[in-house]
Design a protein around this motif. Structure first.
Motif, mmCIF file in Angstrom:
data_model
loop_
_atom_site.group_PDB
_atom_site.id
_atom_site.type_symbol
_atom_site.label_atom_id
_atom_site.label_comp_id
_atom_site.label_asym_id
_atom_site.label_seq_id
_atom_site.Cartn_x
_atom_site.Cartn_y
_atom_site.Cartn_z
ATOM 1 N N THR A 117 0.821 -1.202 0.000
ATOM 2 C CA THR A 117 0.000 0.000 0.000
ATOM 3 C C THR A 117 0.860 1.259 0.000
ATOM 4 N N ILE A 118 1.832 1.310 0.920
ATOM 5 C CA ILE A 118 2.727 2.463 0.999
ATOM 6 C C ILE A 118 4.041 2.046 0.352
ATOM 7 N N MET A 119 4.112 2.165 -0.938
ATOM 8 C CA MET A 119 5.253 1.638 -1.678
ATOM 9 C C MET A 119 6.353 2.685 -1.797
ATOM 10 N N PRO A 120 7.585 2.330 -1.426
ATOM 11 C CA PRO A 120 8.681 3.304 -1.509
ATOM 12 C C PRO A 120 8.858 3.901 -2.893
ATOM 13 N N HIS A 121 8.736 3.066 -3.923
ATOM 14 C CA HIS A 121 8.967 3.610 -5.268
ATOM 15 C C HIS A 121 7.879 4.611 -5.657
ATOM 16 N N ALA A 122 6.673 4.480 -5.070
ATOM 17 C CA ALA A 122 5.626 5.466 -5.333
ATOM 18 C C ALA A 122 5.978 6.807 -4.711
ATOM 19 N N ILE A 123 6.668 6.771 -3.565
ATOM 20 C CA ILE A 123 7.107 8.013 -2.924
ATOM 21 C C ILE A 123 8.125 8.721 -3.810
ATOM 22 N N TYR A 124 9.087 7.945 -4.335
ATOM 23 C CA TYR A 124 10.082 8.536 -5.230
ATOM 24 C C TYR A 124 9.426 9.027 -6.526
ATOM 25 N N ALA A 125 8.525 8.205 -7.069
ATOM 26 C CA ALA A 125 7.944 8.507 -8.379
ATOM 27 C C ALA A 125 7.026 9.715 -8.346
ATOM 28 N N HIS A 126 6.227 9.859 -7.279
ATOM 29 C CA HIS A 126 5.215 10.922 -7.263
ATOM 30 C C HIS A 126 5.869 12.295 -7.288
ATOM 31 N N SER A 127 6.983 12.456 -6.565
ATOM 32 C CA SER A 127 7.668 13.750 -6.589
ATOM 33 C C SER A 127 8.163 14.066 -8.001
ATOM 34 N N ALA A 128 8.611 13.031 -8.732
ATOM 35 C CA ALA A 128 9.086 13.238 -10.100
ATOM 36 C C ALA A 128 7.928 13.485 -11.061
ATOM 37 N N LEU A 129 6.823 12.768 -10.880
ATOM 38 C CA LEU A 129 5.655 12.962 -11.747
ATOM 39 C C LEU A 129 5.095 14.374 -11.597
ATOM 40 N N ALA A 130 4.996 14.847 -10.354
ATOM 41 C CA ALA A 130 4.502 16.203 -10.122
ATOM 42 C C ALA A 130 5.474 17.230 -10.689
ATOM 43 N N ARG A 131 6.768 16.983 -10.518
ATOM 44 C CA ARG A 131 7.779 17.885 -11.074
ATOM 45 C C ARG A 131 7.677 17.961 -12.589
ATOM 46 N N ASP A 132 7.595 16.797 -13.242
ATOM 47 C CA ASP A 132 7.552 16.769 -14.703
ATOM 48 C C ASP A 132 6.291 17.423 -15.252
ATOM 49 N N ARG A 133 5.162 17.202 -14.573
ATOM 50 C CA ARG A 133 3.895 17.752 -15.066
ATOM 51 C C ARG A 133 3.887 19.273 -15.002
ATOM 52 N N PHE A 134 4.457 19.830 -13.927
ATOM 53 C CA PHE A 134 4.375 21.271 -13.710
ATOM 54 C C PHE A 134 5.720 21.957 -13.870
ATOM 55 N N ALA A 135 6.666 21.298 -14.564
ATOM 56 C CA ALA A 135 7.993 21.892 -14.733
ATOM 57 C C ALA A 135 7.928 23.090 -15.667
ATOM 58 N N PRO A 136 8.286 24.282 -15.202
ATOM 59 C CA PRO A 136 8.320 25.454 -16.085
ATOM 60 C C PRO A 136 9.606 25.490 -16.885
ATOM 61 N N ALA A 137 9.591 26.166 -17.999
ATOM 62 C CA ALA A 137 10.802 26.317 -18.803
ATOM 63 C C ALA A 137 11.877 27.022 -17.986
ATOM 64 N N GLY A 138 13.080 26.446 -18.016
ATOM 65 C CA GLY A 138 14.199 27.055 -17.319
ATOM 66 C C GLY A 138 14.332 26.652 -15.874
ATOM 67 N N ALA A 139 13.440 25.725 -15.382
ATOM 68 C CA ALA A 139 13.509 25.354 -13.972
ATOM 69 C C ALA A 139 14.637 24.398 -13.684
ATOM 70 N N GLY A 140 15.169 23.737 -14.733
ATOM 71 C CA GLY A 140 16.315 22.866 -14.515
ATOM 72 C C GLY A 140 15.965 21.537 -13.898
ATOM 73 N N THR A 141 14.833 20.942 -14.254
ATOM 74 C CA THR A 141 14.481 19.638 -13.719
ATOM 75 C C THR A 141 15.168 18.557 -14.502
ATOM 76 N N ALA A 142 15.043 17.333 -13.961
ATOM 77 C CA ALA A 142 15.705 16.208 -14.606
ATOM 78 C C ALA A 142 15.037 15.813 -15.900
ATOM 79 N N ALA A 143 13.879 16.378 -16.192
ATOM 80 C CA ALA A 143 13.226 16.053 -17.446
ATOM 81 C C ALA A 143 14.007 16.573 -18.632
ATOM 82 N N GLY A 144 14.850 17.562 -18.394
ATOM 83 C CA GLY A 144 15.656 18.105 -19.468
ATOM 84 C C GLY A 144 17.106 17.799 -19.260
ATOM 85 N N THR A 145 17.951 18.648 -19.770
ATOM 86 C CA THR A 145 19.382 18.394 -19.669
ATOM 87 C C THR A 145 20.035 19.244 -18.609
ATOM 88 N N GLY A 146 19.233 20.048 -17.899
ATOM 89 C CA GLY A 146 19.831 20.969 -16.936
ATOM 90 C C GLY A 146 19.652 20.568 -15.506
#
Length: 424
Positions: A194-223
């Motif tokens: 139910t409380i899966m560790p990989h879901a904890i890691y993944a959700h922060s990345a999913l939220a970051r990727d969905r709402f990543a603004p240009a120039g924020a330097g997230t891992a979705a890009g090269t910066g």
């Protein structure tokens, strides 16, 4: 300003992790062996999961970085960072085992495919889903996974509508208690699922990727190596107030957890009402056969279809989490196909060796349960710091609730070890 509905999605994708084949095996086994005894564990796990997933999403939204990225930047000692990565990677691989085996069992039940071939097909489909995420963006990935989530929900709740559980038994099951080491093992398995560790890691990345603004330097890009902007900078780059995103995220997490909690509870209640005491129903294959004989082919087939959708959707989210863990902590990227092939190996070896698939699923969830504190404690600590989240840091009561959840989970795992190794 975007409508609230447009902002919903990441939690529903992360929520698929709460409906993976490990959940199915753990909850079916718990219901078949102990009846309604562990209903309280499912309910408690879902309540804790809401808090944990919201904190994970909040970290990604406010900082523009995932939990692995944040930890990778804060753990200065390279050996400590590698050690942390190793345990997180083992947890991700345990997740893969559950999801691939579950998909293989479902294909075997539906089409008679050998388990090894079913595992290979499940892994291949997960690669296709990941390619959709990388090439078409997070929104399309969300649509596909949410579609599979709908199939999962229908497949696992239909049986309870056909054969409702005993209301008195359900109420009695809400009283916290155990019956021997076996029930503690299953409780740890249910919580790990139910409380899966990989879901904890993944959700922060999913939220970051969905709402990543240009120039924020997230891992979705090269910066990804650039300094993380402050929360106020991110809000300005997005054009959406951070407070609005967090409000939408609370709705997102609530919807996802209501769906996941209801489906998990239905799985346990279906087994408790119809499979308790029936020989052989502590395995997925036995449960399918008993459902087929007792409730008819429609219920049994929908159960198998739900299991297949569960394996296909959750293995793609698990692979996404594994890639994020490696990138965030080791700061390296491995080609998607190469990494996916490597992480498939343990599950395929287990299937080829003829190991009991249901037992492998349950044990994999216990491994996940032991990985929870390594993800949860840093998450609670980071989200309580002003230097990390600024004015969006946790309130005192939120931090206290996170600490209480961590203590409970660690105590449960310690009790499990004591019972197993002392034979109590």
């Amino acid at each position: 300003m975007p409508r609230l509905a447009w902002l919903i999605g990441p939690a529903l994708v992360a929520g698929v992790a709460y409906l993976d084949p490990g959940n199915v095996a753990s909850n079916m086994t718990a219901g078949a062996v102990y009846g309604y005894l562990l209903v309280w564990v499912v309910v408690l796990g879902n309540v804790m999961a809401w808090l944990i997933q919201y904190l994970s999403a909040k970290l990604g939204i406010v900082t523009g970085r995932s939990l692995p990225e944040t930890l990778g930047g804060r753990i200065r000692n390279p050996w400590a960072r590698r050690a942390y990565w190793l345990q997180a990677e083992l947890v991700a691989m345990a997740t893969d085992i559950a999801e691939v085996i579950g998909g293989a069992v479902a294909l075997n039940l539906l089409f008679g495919l050998p388990l090894l071939w079913g595992g290979a097909i499940t892994g291949t489909v997960s690669i296709v889903l990941l390619l959709i995420q990388s090439r078409r963006g997070p929104r399309m990935f969300e649509f596909v996974v949410i579609g599979l989530l709908a199939v999962i929900a229908i497949g696992f709740t239909f049986g309870v509508l056909v054969a409702p559980p005993d209301a008195a038994g359900v109420i009695e099951g809400l009283v916290p208690r155990f019956e021997g080491a076996g029930s503690v093992l299953l409780a740890a398995s249910i919580l790990g699922a139910t409380i899966m560790p990989h879901a904890i890691y993944a959700h922060s990345a999913l939220a970051r990727d969905r709402f990543a603004p240009a120039g924020a330097g997230t891992a979705a890009g090269t910066g990804a190596s650039r300094p993380s902007p402050q929360p106020s900078d991110l809000a300005e780059l997005r054009g959406i107030p951070t407070s609005r995103l967090l409000r939408a995220t609370r709705w997102d997490v609530s919807i996802a957890m209501i769906i996941a909690g209801t489906v998990n509870l239905c799985i346990l209640l279906l087994a408790a009402a119809n499979l308790a005491g029936v020989p052989g129903t502590d395995s997925l294959e036995g449960a399918y056969a008993a459902l087929y004989a007792g409730l008819g082919p429609a219920v049994a087939t929908l159960f198998a279809v739900g299991l297949l959708a569960s394996g296909l959707a959750s293995t793609s989210v698990g692979a996404y989490a594994g890639a994020e863990i490696m990138h965030g902590l080791l700061r390296v990227r491995v080609p998607l196909l190469a990494r996916r092939l490597v992480t498939l190996i343990p599950a395929l070896v287990i299937l080829a060796a003829g190991f009991d698939p249901t037992l492998a699923l349950v044990l994999s969830q216990v491994v996940l349960s032991f990985g929870i504190p390594f993800a949860l404690i840093p998450l609670v600590a980071l989200t309580s710091k002003r230097e990390v989240l600024g004015r969006f840091r946790n309130r005192a009561v939120t931090t206290a609730a996170g600490v209480a959840a961590s203590v409970f989970l660690i105590a449960l795992n310690a009790t499990l070890l004591w019972l197993v190794f002392t034979g109590a």
